[in-house]
Every structure is written in structure tokens, then in C-alpha cells.
Motif scaffolding. Sequence first.
Motif, short mmCIF file in Angstrom:
data_model
loop_
_atom_site.label_atom_id
_atom_site.label_comp_id
_atom_site.label_asym_id
_atom_site.label_seq_id
_atom_site.Cartn_x
_atom_site.Cartn_y
_atom_site.Cartn_z
N UNK A 101 0.82 -1.21 0.00
CA UNK A 101 0.00 0.00 0.00
C UNK A 101 0.85 1.26 0.00
N UNK A 102 2.04 1.18 0.59
CA UNK A 102 2.94 2.34 0.63
C UNK A 102 3.67 2.56 -0.69
N UNK A 103 3.51 1.64 -1.64
CA UNK A 103 4.11 1.82 -2.95
C UNK A 103 5.42 1.11 -3.17
N UNK A 104 5.79 0.21 -2.26
CA UNK A 104 7.02 -0.57 -2.44
C UNK A 104 6.89 -1.45 -3.68
N UNK A 105 7.93 -1.46 -4.52
CA UNK A 105 7.86 -2.25 -5.75
C UNK A 105 7.77 -3.74 -5.47
N UNK A 106 8.55 -4.18 -4.51
CA UNK A 106 8.54 -5.61 -4.17
C UNK A 106 9.15 -5.81 -2.80
N UNK A 107 8.70 -6.85 -2.13
CA UNK A 107 9.28 -7.27 -0.86
C UNK A 107 10.07 -8.55 -1.13
N UNK A 108 11.37 -8.50 -0.87
CA UNK A 108 12.25 -9.61 -1.18
C UNK A 108 12.64 -10.34 0.10
N UNK A 109 12.30 -11.60 0.16
CA UNK A 109 12.67 -12.41 1.32
C UNK A 109 14.17 -12.67 1.29
N UNK A 110 14.83 -12.46 2.41
CA UNK A 110 16.28 -12.65 2.45
C UNK A 110 16.69 -14.08 2.14
N UNK A 111 15.80 -15.02 2.40
CA UNK A 111 16.10 -16.42 2.10
C UNK A 111 16.15 -16.67 0.59
N UNK A 112 15.56 -15.74 -0.19
CA UNK A 112 15.53 -15.87 -1.65
C UNK A 112 16.25 -14.70 -2.31
N UNK A 113 17.20 -14.11 -1.57
CA UNK A 113 17.81 -12.86 -1.98
C UNK A 113 18.40 -12.90 -3.39
N UNK A 114 19.23 -13.87 -3.67
CA UNK A 114 19.94 -13.90 -4.95
C UNK A 114 18.99 -13.97 -6.14
N UNK A 115 18.02 -14.85 -6.06
CA UNK A 115 17.10 -15.04 -7.18
C UNK A 115 16.17 -13.84 -7.34
N UNK A 116 15.58 -13.38 -6.24
CA UNK A 116 14.54 -12.36 -6.32
C UNK A 116 15.10 -10.98 -6.68
N UNK A 117 16.29 -10.66 -6.21
CA UNK A 117 16.88 -9.36 -6.58
C UNK A 117 17.18 -9.34 -8.08
N UNK A 118 17.71 -10.40 -8.59
CA UNK A 118 18.02 -10.46 -10.02
C UNK A 118 16.76 -10.28 -10.86
N UNK A 119 15.69 -10.95 -10.48
CA UNK A 119 14.42 -10.83 -11.20
C UNK A 119 13.88 -9.40 -11.12
N UNK A 120 13.95 -8.82 -9.92
CA UNK A 120 13.44 -7.46 -9.72
C UNK A 120 14.23 -6.45 -10.53
N UNK A 121 15.56 -6.56 -10.54
CA UNK A 121 16.39 -5.60 -11.27
C UNK A 121 16.14 -5.68 -12.78
N UNK A 122 15.97 -6.87 -13.29
CA UNK A 122 15.69 -7.02 -14.71
C UNK A 122 14.37 -6.35 -15.08
N UNK A 123 13.35 -6.51 -14.23
CA UNK A 123 12.05 -5.90 -14.49
C UNK A 123 12.16 -4.38 -14.43
N UNK A 124 12.87 -3.84 -13.45
CA UNK A 124 13.03 -2.40 -13.31
C UNK A 124 13.76 -1.83 -14.52
N UNK A 125 14.82 -2.49 -14.96
CA UNK A 125 15.59 -2.00 -16.10
C UNK A 125 14.76 -1.95 -17.38
N UNK A 126 13.83 -2.87 -17.51
CA UNK A 126 12.98 -2.92 -18.70
C UNK A 126 11.72 -2.06 -18.57
N UNK A 127 11.55 -1.48 -17.38
CA UNK A 127 10.35 -0.67 -17.16
C UNK A 127 9.11 -1.50 -16.92
N UNK A 128 9.30 -2.76 -16.57
CA UNK A 128 8.17 -3.65 -16.32
C UNK A 128 7.79 -3.64 -14.84
#
Length: 215
Positions: A101-128
Motif C-alpha cells: 500500500x505504501x508503494x514498495x515495488x517488491x518485498x524480497x525475502x532474504x532467504x531468496x535474496x539472490x534469485x529475487x533481486x536479479x528478477x526485480x532488477x531485470x524488471x526495473x531495467x525494462x520498465x516492467x
Amino acid sequence: METFNVVIADDHPIVLLGVRELVERDRRFNVVGEAVCPDGLIELLKSQAVDLLITDFNMPGDSPYGDGLKLVEFVTRHFPEVKVLVLTMISNPLILTRLQELGVLAVIQKSQLHVEIEVALKAIAKGNRVRSKGPAPTSVLNDGADLDERFSRLSPKEHEILRLFVQGQGVNEIARGLNRSAKTISTQKISAMRKLEVNSDQELLAYCIERNLFK
């Protein structure tokens, strides 16, 4: 090629190092600053142009900006142009819903840090849109005229414990931070719940978050 200035905030140096390494694998992202506390984070956001903030949810410390939901709300309100990714180990659906609700793009669980950050960065770079594994909308407590009156019954110590609880801290973590026993904190939390007439942690969080009691 469009590039993004990134600030990383976490009070654990090892996490900072790991996140920086993940971010800098993609040339489109440039880490321009790191912070280990809320004060340092806000100073960075004030002093330079930042496109993306990757921040831990809990950064203990006595700061006027707070941490947890209070800090995220401050950032999204005062720096609306900054995209925000939140790192956490919290899975409580009410807190995760509030972050959305506060507008955070995504909440990334630290247990899935490597995979989820990579996915999030790719989406941000593409404007998705960043696909978040966030919870479905949660139900809230029915509003009532006596809710504020219930809240006024709390002692200062109970008020402080609830504030920390809403920020995502557990009983043991609160006890360590306040230098009290876990049994004392648990007793005071239960007392606060009785005064507020709630029967579970879920109801307690709903009460506090929906009423915006700890801004």
C-alpha cells in the motif's frame, strides 16, 4: 543505455556486501551509496539523485525516522521518485500488505535474496512491473467509535512494545532491545491486547496498522 543510481541500506555489513555484488553484476545499476542506519539512509537520499533504494525492513537504532513501516512510509512520502525494494525475513501478511500500500515495488525475502533481486532488477531495467509474491488483501477490523478509547488505556511501556511489534520485531528481539526479559515483554504485550480487546497477533497488527497508530 539507461542507468539507475542505487542506494543500499542494511545494518549488517555482510548483507550490504552481498547485495552490492548482486546489483553490480548488471551494468545498468550503479551503487552510489550505502547506509547502515536510518539517519545515514535519509542523508544519502537528500544529498544525491537516487533512482532505486534497496533497504532492510529492520534497522535498529534510535532515529527520528524510525525503522520498519515508519521508515518506509517516510521514504515513500518524501522521496516519491525513488523506487523501493524491501529486504526482510518477515512473512506476516498484514505487514507485507501495508508495504504494498505504501508503494514498495517488491518485498524480497532474504532467504531468496539472490534469485529475487536479479528478477526485480531485470524488471526495473525494462520498465516492467516487478512481480511480487505478496499476500492477497487482508481483512481489517471493523471500525468502532471506542477504538481510540481502548488505545488510551495503554501504559507507556505497552505503547512502546506495540510500536516495536508493528515494526516487525518479535518478543525476544524487543526484550533484547529494551533490556528486559522476554517473559516481561510477553506479559505486557498480552496486557495490551486485553486492553485493546483483540485476541490474536493478526488482529493486533490490523488494529494498529489500519488505525495508523504508529506513524
